[in-house]
Design a protein around this motif. Sequence first.
Motif, PDB file in Angstrom:
ATOM      1  N   ILE A  12       0.701  -1.505  -0.043  1.00 16.73           N
ATOM      2  CA  ILE A  12       0.010  -0.063  -0.055  1.00 16.73           C
ATOM      3  C   ILE A  12       0.656   1.221  -0.164  1.00 16.73           C
ATOM      4  O   ILE A  12       0.732   2.212  -0.727  1.00 16.73           O
ATOM      5  N   LEU A  13       1.944   1.240   0.988  1.00 17.19           N
ATOM      6  CA  LEU A  13       2.843   2.476   0.847  1.00 17.19           C
ATOM      7  C   LEU A  13       3.612   2.826  -0.352  1.00 17.19           C
ATOM      8  O   LEU A  13       3.620   3.870  -0.688  1.00 17.19           O
ATOM      9  N   ILE A  14       3.970   1.603  -1.141  1.00 21.89           N
ATOM     10  CA  ILE A  14       4.830   2.001  -2.172  1.00 21.89           C
ATOM     11  C   ILE A  14       3.868   2.397  -3.271  1.00 21.89           C
ATOM     12  O   ILE A  14       4.454   3.426  -3.928  1.00 21.89           O
ATOM     13  N   ILE A  15       2.764   1.912  -3.309  1.00 23.43           N
ATOM     14  CA  ILE A  15       1.820   2.395  -4.359  1.00 23.43           C
ATOM     15  C   ILE A  15       1.279   3.980  -4.035  1.00 23.43           C
ATOM     16  O   ILE A  15       1.505   4.791  -5.063  1.00 23.43           O
ATOM     17  N   SER A  16       1.319   4.083  -2.712  1.00 25.53           N
ATOM     18  CA  SER A  16       0.856   5.670  -2.412  1.00 25.53           C
ATOM     19  C   SER A  16       1.963   6.565  -2.775  1.00 25.53           C
ATOM     20  O   SER A  16       1.870   7.649  -3.362  1.00 25.53           O
ATOM     21  N   VAL A  17       3.108   6.432  -2.362  1.00 31.05           N
ATOM     22  CA  VAL A  17       4.113   7.201  -2.460  1.00 31.05           C
ATOM     23  C   VAL A  17       4.490   7.529  -3.939  1.00 31.05           C
ATOM     24  O   VAL A  17       5.030   8.599  -4.449  1.00 31.05           O
ATOM     25  N   ILE A  18       4.481   6.264  -4.771  1.00 24.74           N
ATOM     26  CA  ILE A  18       4.808   6.522  -6.069  1.00 24.74           C
ATOM     27  C   ILE A  18       3.607   7.320  -6.947  1.00 24.74           C
ATOM     28  O   ILE A  18       3.806   8.013  -7.711  1.00 24.74           O
ATOM     29  N   VAL A  19       2.447   6.938  -6.637  1.00 28.10           N
ATOM     30  CA  VAL A  19       1.252   7.693  -7.104  1.00 28.10           C
ATOM     31  C   VAL A  19       1.368   9.198  -6.604  1.00 28.10           C
ATOM     32  O   VAL A  19       1.246  10.412  -7.415  1.00 28.10           O
ATOM     33  N   GLY A  20       1.916   9.432  -5.458  1.00 31.68           N
ATOM     34  CA  GLY A  20       2.087  11.036  -5.037  1.00 31.68           C
ATOM     35  C   GLY A  20       2.934  11.730  -5.794  1.00 31.68           C
ATOM     36  O   GLY A  20       3.074  12.680  -6.220  1.00 31.68           O
ATOM     37  N   MET A  21       4.349  11.018  -6.062  1.00 29.22           N
ATOM     38  CA  MET A  21       5.149  11.303  -6.776  1.00 29.22           C
ATOM     39  C   MET A  21       4.965  11.685  -8.223  1.00 29.22           C
ATOM     40  O   MET A  21       5.087  12.943  -8.808  1.00 29.22           O
ATOM     41  N   TYR A  68       0.138  15.920  -1.336  1.00 31.12           N
ATOM     42  CA  TYR A  68       0.463  15.118  -2.307  1.00 31.12           C
ATOM     43  C   TYR A  68       0.479  13.722  -1.424  1.00 31.12           C
ATOM     44  O   TYR A  68       0.028  12.657  -2.394  1.00 31.12           O
ATOM     45  N   LEU A  69       0.982  13.576  -0.631  1.00 37.31           N
ATOM     46  CA  LEU A  69       1.141  12.215   0.166  1.00 37.31           C
ATOM     47  C   LEU A  69      -0.181  11.732   0.447  1.00 37.31           C
ATOM     48  O   LEU A  69      -0.622  10.534   0.469  1.00 37.31           O
ATOM     49  N   VAL A  70      -1.173  12.747   1.001  1.00 40.74           N
ATOM     50  CA  VAL A  70      -2.507  12.133   1.431  1.00 40.74           C
ATOM     51  C   VAL A  70      -3.062  11.782   0.242  1.00 40.74           C
ATOM     52  O   VAL A  70      -3.870  10.895   0.097  1.00 40.74           O
ATOM     53  N   SER A  71      -2.940  12.418  -0.992  1.00 39.22           N
ATOM     54  CA  SER A  71      -3.624  12.027  -2.205  1.00 39.22           C
ATOM     55  C   SER A  71      -3.263  10.719  -2.656  1.00 39.22           C
ATOM     56  O   SER A  71      -3.894  10.062  -3.128  1.00 39.22           O
ATOM     57  N   GLY A  72      -1.615  10.431  -2.474  1.00 39.40           N
ATOM     58  CA  GLY A  72      -1.362   9.110  -2.774  1.00 39.40           C
ATOM     59  C   GLY A  72      -1.915   8.081  -2.052  1.00 39.40           C
ATOM     60  O   GLY A  72      -2.313   7.055  -2.183  1.00 39.40           O
TER      61      GLY A  72
END
Length: 466
Positions: A70-79, A303-307
Motif C-alpha cells: 500500500i505504501l509503495i503504491i501511495s508514494v509512487i502515485v504521490g510522486m 500530495y502524500l495524502v492524495s497518494g
Amino acid sequence: MDIQLNALHYVYLLFTLLILGVMIKKRDTSLVCILGVFILGIIATSSLSQAIMGVFNSFIYAIVELMGTILIISVIVGMSTILTKTGINEIMVSPFTKLIKNPTLAYWVIGLLMMIISWFFWPSPAVALIGAVMLPVAVSAGLPALAVAMTMNLFGHGIALSGDFIIQGAPKLTADAAGIPVSQVISASIPLVIVMGVVTTITAFIFLKRDLKSGKIKTEEKVNRFKNKEEEDILKNILTMKTKKTLAVVTPMLFGIDVIIMFVANLQGGDATALIGGTAIFILVLVSLLVHKGKALEEITKYLVSGFKFGFEIFGPVIPIAAFFYLGDDGFLKVIGEFLPEGSQGLVNDLGIALANIVPLNAGVGAVTITSVGAITGLDGSGFSGISLAGSVARLFGAAIGKGVATLTALGQIAAIWVGGGTLIPWAVIPAAAICGVDPFELTRRNFKPVVIGLTITTIVAMFIM
C-alpha cells in the motif's frame, strides 16, 4: 503425510469455491469473505464474541500484511501526481515515446524490461519503476492501462518470479523440501518456465489484439488521475523548460542509482521496494519545494495524502478477500488462535496434502496433481508459503513413480507462484493494478484464461520430460 481433515477444512474449501464463483460472476466478494471468516471463527472457538472479534482482527492482519505494498503504491502515485501536473513526466518519457510507437512494441518491450528487472530485484520494486515511467508511454502508443498491468504481471510476477533464477529464493525452498540440490530444480524449471512464459504471454497478446480490434477494450487518450485541469495548466508553467528538463533527467537517474545500489548491496524484495519508495518521497519533496516555494510544507502533505487516498481506495475492496485467504496459512493461528488439528500445516496446505493422498500415481496423474497442489497452496496470495509443500509432495510422487523429482518440484513451484505470486489472486496483482489505475479484479479476470492455458500445456510438457 496424512492430515485428518475436519469441519474447518471443508468450510474453508466451500467458501473458497463460493468466492471464486462470485468473482467469475463479476460481483463483489466482501460479504462472502466476511461470512467465511465469521463461520470459521464460530467453528474453531465455539464463541460468538470470539468469531465477531476474529472478523475485525482478520482485517487488521490483512492490512498489516499488505501495508508495504500500500505504501509503495501511495508514494509512487504521490510522486507521479506532481511530476505529471508540472509536465516533467511528459518530458521524461518523450525518448521512450519515440521508440515505442504501437501497442505491440509497448506490450513486449514493457514485458521484457519487467522480466529482467524482476529477475534481479523481484517484481514489487520493478512494478514501481516500470509503471511510473512506462505507463504514459504505453498509453500514448495505444496500449490500454489494463494491458500494461497485465504484461507487468505476466512477465514479472509470472515468468521472473516462478523461475527466480538469479536470487534463487523460490528454488531454494522447493529444493530443500524435495531433498535435492537447488541446481537440479533450476535446471528442471528452465524448459517449464520457458513453455509457461511463451504460451501465456502469446495467448494473452492474441486475446488482447482481438479485444482491441472488437472494441471490448478501449484505449485511453492519456493517463490522468487529476481532475483540476486549470490547476494542472498553472503548475505546468511555473518551472522553466530548462528546470523541467533537468528534473526529467535527475528523476530516472536517481532510480538508476537505486538499481546500482540494489545490485551492489544485494537488496531484494522489501528492502529494494523501500529504497524505491524512499527515493520517490524525496523526488516528491524536491519538486514540491521548487514548484510551490512558500506553500511547499502544506503541498507536500497534500500530495502524500492524495497518494494514500488512492492506495487505500484501490486496496479497500481487496482487504476482506485477503483477510479470508490469509486464514488458509499462518493467519489462522494469529487471528483466531490455536484451534487447528494436531499436525496441521495450515488449512490450504492440509487440503493440498489431502488431494495428493487420494490420487493414484503415474507420470500423468502425478504432474496434474502437483500442478493442482501448487495452485491450491497459491490461493493464500503469497506464492511462496506453499512451495515447500509442493517440494515435499514432489519428493513423495517422484519416489513412488521412480523418476522426475526435480521436474515435479519445478512444476509445483511454477503453479504455486503463477497463481499466488501472482497473476490470479486479486491482492497479489494489486501493485500492477494500482500503478496502472485499473481494477485488480478485472486484471485477474484478464489473466485467468492465458494462465490456465499456460499451466495446462506446461503440465502436459512436464509429463513427457519427467
